[in-house]
Structure formats: C-alpha cells, structure tokens
Write a protein that holds these residues in place. Sequence first.
Motif, PDB file in Angstrom:
ATOM      1  N   PRO A 126       0.828  -1.216   0.000  1.00  0.00           N
ATOM      2  CA  PRO A 126       0.000   0.000   0.000  1.00  0.00           C
ATOM      3  C   PRO A 126       0.860   1.263   0.000  1.00  0.00           C
ATOM      4  O   PRO A 126       0.482   2.261  -0.620  1.00  0.00           O
ATOM      5  CB  PRO A 126      -0.810  -0.114   1.292  1.00  0.00           C
ATOM      6  N   GLU A 127       2.031   1.208   0.621  1.00  0.00           N
ATOM      7  CA  GLU A 127       2.902   2.402   0.671  1.00  0.00           C
ATOM      8  C   GLU A 127       3.307   2.815  -0.745  1.00  0.00           C
ATOM      9  O   GLU A 127       3.217   3.987  -1.119  1.00  0.00           O
ATOM     10  CB  GLU A 127       4.168   2.138   1.499  1.00  0.00           C
ATOM     11  N   ALA A 128       3.766   1.845  -1.521  1.00  0.00           N
ATOM     12  CA  ALA A 128       4.215   2.154  -2.888  1.00  0.00           C
ATOM     13  C   ALA A 128       3.042   2.663  -3.722  1.00  0.00           C
ATOM     14  O   ALA A 128       3.184   3.611  -4.503  1.00  0.00           O
ATOM     15  CB  ALA A 128       4.829   0.908  -3.520  1.00  0.00           C
ATOM     16  N   MET A 130       0.364   4.237  -2.664  1.00  0.00           N
ATOM     17  CA  MET A 130      -0.024   5.588  -2.225  1.00  0.00           C
ATOM     18  C   MET A 130       0.990   6.634  -2.691  1.00  0.00           C
ATOM     19  O   MET A 130       0.608   7.743  -3.066  1.00  0.00           O
ATOM     20  CB  MET A 130      -0.198   5.603  -0.718  1.00  0.00           C
ATOM     21  N   GLU A 131       2.232   6.247  -2.701  1.00  0.00           N
ATOM     22  CA  GLU A 131       3.252   7.185  -3.178  1.00  0.00           C
ATOM     23  C   GLU A 131       3.015   7.520  -4.652  1.00  0.00           C
ATOM     24  O   GLU A 131       3.074   8.673  -5.080  1.00  0.00           O
ATOM     25  CB  GLU A 131       4.641   6.564  -2.981  1.00  0.00           C
ATOM     26  N   TYR A 132       2.688   6.489  -5.433  1.00  0.00           N
ATOM     27  CA  TYR A 132       2.415   6.667  -6.862  1.00  0.00           C
ATOM     28  C   TYR A 132       1.225   7.601  -7.074  1.00  0.00           C
ATOM     29  O   TYR A 132       1.228   8.445  -7.978  1.00  0.00           O
ATOM     30  CB  TYR A 132       2.155   5.287  -7.484  1.00  0.00           C
ATOM     31  N   LEU A 133       0.218   7.463  -6.194  1.00  0.00           N
ATOM     32  CA  LEU A 133      -1.004   8.254  -6.349  1.00  0.00           C
ATOM     33  C   LEU A 133      -0.774   9.747  -6.101  1.00  0.00           C
ATOM     34  O   LEU A 133      -1.538  10.584  -6.576  1.00  0.00           O
ATOM     35  CB  LEU A 133      -2.090   7.732  -5.392  1.00  0.00           C
ATOM     36  N   GLU A 134       0.302  10.069  -5.356  1.00  0.00           N
ATOM     37  CA  GLU A 134       0.616  11.482  -5.064  1.00  0.00           C
ATOM     38  C   GLU A 134       0.766  12.298  -6.343  1.00  0.00           C
ATOM     39  O   GLU A 134       0.366  13.452  -6.396  1.00  0.00           O
ATOM     40  CB  GLU A 134       1.914  11.583  -4.247  1.00  0.00           C
ATOM     41  N   THR A 135       1.345  11.678  -7.370  1.00  0.00           N
ATOM     42  CA  THR A 135       1.657  12.446  -8.586  1.00  0.00           C
ATOM     43  C   THR A 135       0.853  11.985  -9.806  1.00  0.00           C
ATOM     44  O   THR A 135       1.191  12.281 -10.935  1.00  0.00           O
ATOM     45  CB  THR A 135       3.159  12.324  -8.904  1.00  0.00           C
ATOM     46  N   LYS A 167      -6.687   1.565   0.556  1.00  0.00           N
ATOM     47  CA  LYS A 167      -6.935   1.053   1.908  1.00  0.00           C
ATOM     48  C   LYS A 167      -7.957  -0.099   1.845  1.00  0.00           C
ATOM     49  O   LYS A 167      -7.742  -1.170   2.418  1.00  0.00           O
ATOM     50  CB  LYS A 167      -7.450   2.209   2.779  1.00  0.00           C
ATOM     51  N   THR A 168      -9.045   0.155   1.122  1.00  0.00           N
ATOM     52  CA  THR A 168     -10.090  -0.870   1.005  1.00  0.00           C
ATOM     53  C   THR A 168      -9.536  -2.183   0.445  1.00  0.00           C
ATOM     54  O   THR A 168      -9.814  -3.265   0.950  1.00  0.00           O
ATOM     55  CB  THR A 168     -11.206  -0.366   0.050  1.00  0.00           C
ATOM     56  N   LEU A 169      -8.745  -2.064  -0.625  1.00  0.00           N
ATOM     57  CA  LEU A 169      -8.273  -3.278  -1.308  1.00  0.00           C
ATOM     58  C   LEU A 169      -7.117  -3.944  -0.577  1.00  0.00           C
ATOM     59  O   LEU A 169      -7.092  -5.159  -0.408  1.00  0.00           O
ATOM     60  CB  LEU A 169      -7.828  -2.945  -2.747  1.00  0.00           C
ATOM     61  N   MET A 170      -6.130  -3.114  -0.131  1.00  0.00           N
ATOM     62  CA  MET A 170      -4.869  -3.707   0.350  1.00  0.00           C
ATOM     63  C   MET A 170      -4.780  -3.840   1.867  1.00  0.00           C
ATOM     64  O   MET A 170      -4.111  -4.743   2.358  1.00  0.00           O
ATOM     65  CB  MET A 170      -3.678  -2.892  -0.156  1.00  0.00           C
ATOM     66  N   LEU A 171      -5.446  -2.934   2.606  1.00  0.00           N
ATOM     67  CA  LEU A 171      -5.337  -3.000   4.074  1.00  0.00           C
ATOM     68  C   LEU A 171      -6.575  -3.658   4.692  1.00  0.00           C
ATOM     69  O   LEU A 171      -6.466  -4.593   5.467  1.00  0.00           O
ATOM     70  CB  LEU A 171      -5.118  -1.603   4.651  1.00  0.00           C
ATOM     71  N   ASP A 172      -7.771  -3.167   4.296  1.00  0.00           N
ATOM     72  CA  ASP A 172      -8.988  -3.776   4.843  1.00  0.00           C
ATOM     73  C   ASP A 172      -9.276  -5.114   4.176  1.00  0.00           C
ATOM     74  O   ASP A 172     -10.085  -5.897   4.658  1.00  0.00           O
ATOM     75  CB  ASP A 172     -10.199  -2.849   4.652  1.00  0.00           C
ATOM     76  N   LYS A 173      -8.659  -5.353   3.039  1.00  0.00           N
ATOM     77  CA  LYS A 173      -8.788  -6.629   2.302  1.00  0.00           C
ATOM     78  C   LYS A 173     -10.241  -6.985   2.040  1.00  0.00           C
ATOM     79  O   LYS A 173     -10.696  -8.093   2.338  1.00  0.00           O
ATOM     80  CB  LYS A 173      -8.107  -7.767   3.067  1.00  0.00           C
ATOM     81  N   GLN A 174     -10.972  -6.007   1.488  1.00  0.00           N
ATOM     82  CA  GLN A 174     -12.381  -6.250   1.204  1.00  0.00           C
ATOM     83  C   GLN A 174     -12.583  -7.464   0.298  1.00  0.00           C
ATOM     84  O   GLN A 174     -13.594  -8.141   0.372  1.00  0.00           O
ATOM     85  CB  GLN A 174     -12.999  -5.005   0.577  1.00  0.00           C
ATOM     86  N   PHE A 175     -11.628  -7.722  -0.585  1.00  0.00           N
ATOM     87  CA  PHE A 175     -11.750  -8.886  -1.475  1.00  0.00           C
ATOM     88  C   PHE A 175     -10.706  -9.939  -1.130  1.00  0.00           C
ATOM     89  O   PHE A 175     -10.220 -10.660  -1.995  1.00  0.00           O
ATOM     90  CB  PHE A 175     -11.653  -8.440  -2.936  1.00  0.00           C
ATOM     91  N   ASN A 180      -4.010  -8.457  -2.550  1.00  0.00           N
ATOM     92  CA  ASN A 180      -2.597  -8.434  -2.120  1.00  0.00           C
ATOM     93  C   ASN A 180      -1.742  -7.629  -3.088  1.00  0.00           C
ATOM     94  O   ASN A 180      -0.794  -6.961  -2.697  1.00  0.00           O
ATOM     95  CB  ASN A 180      -2.026  -9.850  -2.031  1.00  0.00           C
ATOM     96  N   THR A 181      -2.093  -7.762  -4.368  1.00  0.00           N
ATOM     97  CA  THR A 181      -1.441  -6.967  -5.406  1.00  0.00           C
ATOM     98  C   THR A 181      -2.536  -6.149  -6.077  1.00  0.00           C
ATOM     99  O   THR A 181      -3.654  -6.642  -6.219  1.00  0.00           O
ATOM    100  CB  THR A 181      -0.782  -7.908  -6.444  1.00  0.00           C
ATOM    101  N   ILE A 182      -2.231  -4.915  -6.456  1.00  0.00           N
ATOM    102  CA  ILE A 182      -3.224  -4.154  -7.225  1.00  0.00           C
ATOM    103  C   ILE A 182      -2.582  -3.570  -8.480  1.00  0.00           C
ATOM    104  O   ILE A 182      -1.371  -3.376  -8.543  1.00  0.00           O
ATOM    105  CB  ILE A 182      -3.903  -3.021  -6.411  1.00  0.00           C
ATOM    106  N   VAL A 183      -3.440  -3.335  -9.456  1.00  0.00           N
ATOM    107  CA  VAL A 183      -3.024  -2.653 -10.677  1.00  0.00           C
ATOM    108  C   VAL A 183      -3.646  -1.258 -10.609  1.00  0.00           C
ATOM    109  O   VAL A 183      -4.818  -1.118 -10.264  1.00  0.00           O
ATOM    110  CB  VAL A 183      -3.545  -3.408 -11.924  1.00  0.00           C
ATOM    111  N   ILE A 184      -2.850  -0.244 -10.887  1.00  0.00           N
ATOM    112  CA  ILE A 184      -3.405   1.114 -10.994  1.00  0.00           C
ATOM    113  C   ILE A 184      -3.270   1.521 -12.447  1.00  0.00           C
ATOM    114  O   ILE A 184      -2.171   1.463 -13.009  1.00  0.00           O
ATOM    115  CB  ILE A 184      -2.656   2.117 -10.088  1.00  0.00           C
TER     116      ILE A 184
END
Length: 423
Positions: A126-128, A130-135, A167-175, A180-184
Amino acid sequence: MKVLIVGSGGREHAIAWKVAQSEKVEKIYCAPGNAGIGEIAECVDIAAMDFDGLVAFAKEKQIDLTIIGMDDPLVGGVVDVFEKEGLRVFGPRANAAILEGSKAFSKDLMKKYNIPTAAYETFDTPEAAMEYLETSEYPIVLKADGLALGKGVLICNTKEEAMEGVKTLMLDKQFGCAGNTIVIEEFMTGREVSVLSFVDGNTIKIMTSAQDHKRAKDGDLGLNTGGMGTFSPSPFYTDEVDKFCKEYVYQASVDAMKSEGREFKGIIFFGLMLTDKGPKVLEYNARFGDPETQVVLPRMKNDIVDVFEACIDGTLDQINLEFEDNAAVCVVLASDGYPEHYDKGFKITGFENFKDKEGYYVFHAGTKLQDGEIVTNGGRVLGVVAKGENLKAARADAYEATKLIEFENKYMRNDIGKGIDEA
Ligand code: AMP
Ligand code: GLY
C-alpha cells in the motif's frame, strides 16, 4: 453423449439449452444447476469448487464431456484435475485461466506483446501504491489483482478517493487476498463491447459482439452488478473495429499465451473499450460472459458440442462459426435491492406463457425448486430474452415478455439497449 455442465447461473442455463439442441447429446447433468436448468438437465448437488466430487461423479456416470461455466473452478485448476484423471473437459488449464485470474499477469502480457490496453503500474504494498497516487492524474482506476466477483475495480475521481481505495483493497482486504497486489491504470472513456471467442490453443474464432449494462439503475446509475441486461450485436462493433482487433488483439492474445507456454483452450472473453485512440482491452475473462451468453448463444447456428470438441482437439480451424443475421436483447429480472440487500424465496409465476413461444427464452439465474414451486433464490433471478430482426424489435419484444413473469420484489432496468439502434 453424456455432458456435465458446472455452474448455476443464467450463463449455464443458456449453455445447457444450447447443448440440448445437439443431436449427439443424450443426457445433460449440471452441478449444481438451478430450477430452470433442472428442466433440461439433471441437477446434482455438487459444488463447483468440489473438484473431487465432480471427478467422482464424472467417472461414475461415464461423462463424455464436462463444460466449466464459471471462473473460480477454472482459475482453481479444475481442468487440470479432470485431465489428470483422463476425463474430457472444456476450458483452460490453471496456467492459462490466469489470464482472468490475475490482472497483473494479463496487463504484463499485453504490455510484453504490444496488445493495446490502458497504461498501468502494479503494486505489492500500500505504501508504494499511495506514493504513486501522489503524482497521478485523476480520475484513475484501481484493480484488485485476483478474482473479486467483478467488484474489484474502483474508479476514483480524486486522490483522496484513490487513497481510500488502496486502503479498502490492500489494508482492509475487502476482497481477501485478491487485493494483495493491485493494478493502478489510466482511466479511459468510450463505448464498451464484449466479444466472446472459442480458442483451441492456436486458432481463435470470434462470436458475435454483445454489450452488457453493469449498473443497477437506469441511465447507468447505481452500483455495479453482475450485469442487468445485454444486447447483441453491438452496433458500435463496426467492421473497422473488427479489423483492428483481428490484427492487434485476438490472435495476438492467443499467440502471446502460447509463447508463454500457457496454451489457451476454451473461451476468451475480450472486454473492449472503444476509445478515441482505437479499441483497447479492458480485461480478459477465461469463460463465457453472464449475461452476454444469453444473447449470443440463441443467435449461434452451429452445434455447440462440435465447437467445444474442436477446441479440445485443436481442430477449430475446420469449424465455420455462424450467427443469425438478427439481434437479441436480454433483460434481467432481479430481486429489488440487488446488489445489496434483498429478500428471496418468492414464488415466480408466468413461465407457461413462454411455452412454444419461438424466439423467446427465459434463462434462470437465481431460482430454485421448493415444494414443487419455482421461487426466487438470488439477486439476479431470470434473464428474459427475445430475438428480433433488429435491436429495436428485439428490445420491444423482450420488454413485452418481462410482463409475462411475476414475483413479489421483481426489479429490472427499463433502458437495456435503449438509444443504441440508431448508432
Ligand atoms: P474490468 O473488470 O476490468 O472489466 O472492469 C470493470 C468495469 O470497470 C469495466 O467494464 C469498465 O466499465 C470499468 N473500467 C475498467 N477499467 C477501466 C479503465 N481503465 N478506464 C475506465 N473504466 C474502466
Ligand atoms: N458480464 C460480464 C461478465 O460476465 O464478466
């Protein structure tokens, strides 16, 4: 032949209905099936993920061909298990079903083989992300890597929404571990078209096009659902689009899988977006679409069992796939409140109105037989389909036919295929 179909939705009902037309087929079983499928097949109470149970049943009944309708068992390796036991089965092995099972895999494949798709990055933490989302630029699209019942895609209009999405996908693990891995990926705009195809590892044959309406409410508002209705063909799937996809998407995808040592046999469902920069692949699925199948198979002229066998045997090049020159519309009758909270167990009436009505079909999704009556048993209950000489006629007839069926909390969209026939 004895055929076993694995699944229990409207898609499997449409597949069973089409298989039942084949002169080669003497008996159809469906695991677990539903009330409608039960009218043309013998339903057996084995869950789609109970591979041992399915294999034991196929052996006991000497099933000649098993057709897997759903994504979960395919991604879980049901085909590998059947093949290991020497049983004939239609669908991709696990190493090919990953085309649907992992969005990170499919995006990397498209990138490597230059198949047009949205620009993207993959993240394991999630850190990586979120960092990507900054820009990043907004809107942006977040996708859970794994299977999430079609709900693992979040379209985020702002940075705040996207951070919340991570947060929903990677920390709260709604699915669950699907996140565990996400594509943006880059947000695209354009018309969406679904194209289903048969694949034998080398050859790909495209079926007629279709379009799904995924949102719960008229005007494409409300929550995402499994699909509230479909029409086929899509007038937006022009000869130009077809030519482009034949050149850059379809065979390229099959060849890419082969080059990766992941020969694909089964159905590839291409979710396309027709952007102003040309068609791009939104997603692949490794199985028939639901409810696309309900409008595509009634228009197909071939004996579907011949086509399934050609895919397994690698002789699809000898099949001339043909579709009727007409149109079909499917309106899903759902339980009011779907896809959130809804009641079930209501008696459904009116099926007799469809008896011997040519060009009309009622495919069951969430129904079951209870004390001799057919009752609602899910969010999506039935798919009412009509064929017509064009979309306008098919739509008018499909909506007319929805009036023939009643149950207490019946809900449908009123704009399936609306405003498209003049395209
Ligand atoms: P998927 O499961 O990947 O097909 O995504 C589900 C739905 O989300 C699609 O049918 C689109 O409506 C939407 N979607 C997915 N990816 C994008 C994208 N990159 N841009 C815009 N919409 C998208
Ligand atoms: N109708 C979309 C799907 O089957 O995934």
